[in-house]
Design an enzyme around this catalytic site. Structure first.
Site, mmCIF file in Angstrom:
data_model
loop_
_atom_site.group_PDB
_atom_site.id
_atom_site.type_symbol
_atom_site.label_atom_id
_atom_site.label_comp_id
_atom_site.label_asym_id
_atom_site.label_seq_id
_atom_site.Cartn_x
_atom_site.Cartn_y
_atom_site.Cartn_z
ATOM 1 N N LYS A 20 -39.877 1.966 32.745
ATOM 2 C CA LYS A 20 -38.859 1.918 31.990
ATOM 3 C C LYS A 20 -38.023 1.716 32.278
ATOM 4 O O LYS A 20 -36.285 1.482 32.057
ATOM 5 C CB LYS A 20 -39.069 2.687 30.821
ATOM 6 N N PRO A 61 -33.186 -3.706 18.546
ATOM 7 C CA PRO A 61 -32.007 -3.664 19.414
ATOM 8 C C PRO A 61 -33.332 -2.917 20.097
ATOM 9 O O PRO A 61 -32.919 -2.020 19.412
ATOM 10 C CB PRO A 61 -30.686 -4.133 18.785
ATOM 11 N N ASP A 62 -32.772 -2.621 21.466
ATOM 12 C CA ASP A 62 -33.062 -1.740 22.328
ATOM 13 C C ASP A 62 -31.660 -1.240 23.062
ATOM 14 O O ASP A 62 -31.232 -1.893 23.417
ATOM 15 C CB ASP A 62 -34.144 -2.214 23.339
ATOM 16 N N ILE A 63 -31.585 -0.537 21.715
ATOM 17 C CA ILE A 63 -30.078 1.070 22.188
ATOM 18 C C ILE A 63 -30.232 0.988 23.695
ATOM 19 O O ILE A 63 -28.621 0.697 24.669
ATOM 20 C CB ILE A 63 -30.251 1.683 21.572
ATOM 21 N N LYS A 67 -37.531 0.081 -6.683
ATOM 22 C CA LYS A 67 -39.256 0.650 -5.761
ATOM 23 C C LYS A 67 -39.972 -0.266 -6.220
ATOM 24 O O LYS A 67 -40.741 -1.252 -6.664
ATOM 25 C CB LYS A 67 -39.359 1.901 -6.631
ATOM 26 N N ASN A 124 -41.429 7.723 12.692
ATOM 27 C CA ASN A 124 -42.404 8.558 14.105
ATOM 28 C C ASN A 124 -42.736 9.739 13.827
ATOM 29 O O ASN A 124 -41.510 10.571 12.950
ATOM 30 C CB ASN A 124 -42.034 7.548 14.400
ATOM 31 N N PHE A 150 -35.826 8.707 28.045
ATOM 32 C CA PHE A 150 -37.120 9.095 27.669
ATOM 33 C C PHE A 150 -38.027 7.939 27.500
ATOM 34 O O PHE A 150 -37.870 7.600 26.403
ATOM 35 C CB PHE A 150 -36.849 10.196 26.223
ATOM 36 N N ASP A 196 -39.115 0.381 16.675
ATOM 37 C CA ASP A 196 -38.929 -0.522 17.706
ATOM 38 C C ASP A 196 -38.831 -2.113 16.825
ATOM 39 O O ASP A 196 -38.198 -2.928 16.849
ATOM 40 C CB ASP A 196 -40.548 -0.767 18.467
#
Ligand code: CTP
Length: 398
Positions: free
Chosen positions: A336, A304-306, A288, A209, A322, A278
């Protein structure tokens, strides 16, 4: 807060140089060990003798003067002092600091020191508003240099406007306040996550990202400055580790999960500034992946959502999350905050100019579970981080 500190006052050549005498005198009255370095032009406005008498220490002007106390004086002084205050700071010294020019004693010390630097600009208002000066000031701010003033009013050149040096009392107060904030997290352990995780597809490719890591690194720096023992769990970035901070490097969300969860029981505050993927590719090719001309689908499985996991496990820890949003900022951020059980959520709309990924500045709101909200104007990420540290100190009761 300043008693016993060693402060270098740098005086540059402007009419406000006479006010440096009051800065030195006020610092001395607070029990500060004051050293003074002047540029050649400053000596046209005020004599070294005045500042030597007030500081009770030798005054440095020329790089090649007879050594006064040390052998390599500019380096020794740069390492010796706890802080540097440039008052007045001319447009010229600001430009030199921005580009790293070191052509006299003072500018060389400024390049060599790692101590916090405060500058009190003083110049004609047209010079102050010149794009070059404004650009220099914002670059210095981004580097963590603290700008005091300038004030507005009658100027020595006969005009009215901003560019007057702040009064000595305000300069000394700002420095005192900064030092008092220094220790507000002493004895506390902080963990910050930063950067964007990378989820490998094969040995050469990953899903990533746009996070630059700047916000998280600024938070780590501000926490460290406030005296917290700070660990930075960082996904790959180009940024240098802030001094005094311990960095743990990770690539993937799963590595970040392990690095954070393992340390969590011994931590007082966690700031989750990282942009965590996510999802990750369900499989990682060992070799490759070769092109074959047909379209492909990548099978993704959830990471997992830490932060949510920390929210479930937390006991006395303060949790800061954040929320990077592109629409419905406040509603998404509120949701959130409650879902992840955080004590404070920093919300920002990453589509706004001057905010979000890669930008040196940010425009954020702090949301609290009791419904309070603080909206901030555009400011450097380091300033956002310092405001966040002040709230963390409140939440920890320090
Ligand atoms: N976060 C996390 N682990 C994840 C995803 C997010 O710890 N797997 C944390 C981030 O570090 C941030 C907060 O959760 O502090 C919000 O991240 P964000 O990407 O805005 O929200 P998501 O929960 O991923 O929700 P969505 O992508 O649907 O907006």
């Amino acid at each position: 807060m300043l008693t016993g500190k060693k402060v270098l006052v740098g005086v540059t050549g402007g009419i406000a140089a006479y006010k440096a005498a009051e800065v030195v005198s006020r610092l001395r009255k607070l029990g500060v060990e004051v050293h003074v370095a002047m540029t050649k032009s400053a000596t046209e406005f005020i004599t070294p003798l005045t500042l030597r008498s007030l500081s009770t220490n030798p005054v440095y002007v020329d790089m090649f003067d007879e050594p006064k106390l040390w052998n390599v004086e500019h380096i020794a002084l740069a390492e010796y002092v706890d802080s540097v205050i440039i008052a007045p700071a001319t447009a010229n010294i600001l430009a030199k600091m921005t580009t790293g020019i070191a052509d006299d004693f003072l500018s060389t010390v400024l390049l060599a020191t790692r101590a916090p630097i405060f500058v009190a600009p003083a110049m004609n208002h047209a010079m102050y508003h010149h794009p070059a000066t404004q650009e220099n000031l914002s670059r210095l701010k981004e580097r963590g240099i603290k700008i005091i003033g300038p004030g507005t009013g009658f100027q020595a050149c006969g005009t009215e406007g901003d560019g007057r040096m702040s009064e000595a009392v305000e300069i000394v107060e700002t420095v005192t306040q900064w030092f008092s904030g220094q220790d507000c997290l002493k004895g506390k352990k902080a963990l910050v996550t930063a950067g964007g995780t990378q989820e490998p597809l094969d040995p050469v490719r990953y899903l990533g990202n746009r996070s630059s890591g700047k916000m998280g690194y600024a938070v780590a720096q501000a926490l460290q400055e406030a005296g917290a023992e700070t660990i930075l769990v960082s996904a790959p970035t180009d940024l240098p580790t802030p001094s005094g901070v311990t960095r743990v490097s990770v690539h993937t969300a799963l590595e970040m999960y392990d690095a954070v969860l393992e340390r969590f029981p011994n931590i007082d505050v966690v700031v989750k500034a990282a942009a965590v993927a996510d999802y990750r590719p369900a499989t990682q090719a060992e070799q490759k992946i070769k092109k074959d001309g047909v379209s492909r689908t990548i099978d993704l499985i959830p990471n997992p959502d830490i932060l949510a996991e920390l929210g479930r496990r937390k006991t006395s820890q303060v949790l800061i999350g954040f929320a990077a949003e592109t629409e419905n900022l406040l509603a998404n951020a509120q949701e959130k905050m409650h879902r992840k059980n955080v004590n404070l959520l920093v919300a920002n709309d990453v589509t706004k100019p001057g905010a979000g990924f890669g930008s040196p500045t940010n425009i954020v709101s702090f949301l609290f579970p009791d419904g309070r909200r603080i909206d901030f104007p555009q400011m450097s990420k380091l300033e956002v981080a310092r405001n966040l540290v002040a709230e963390i100190a409140n939440l920890l009761g320090t």
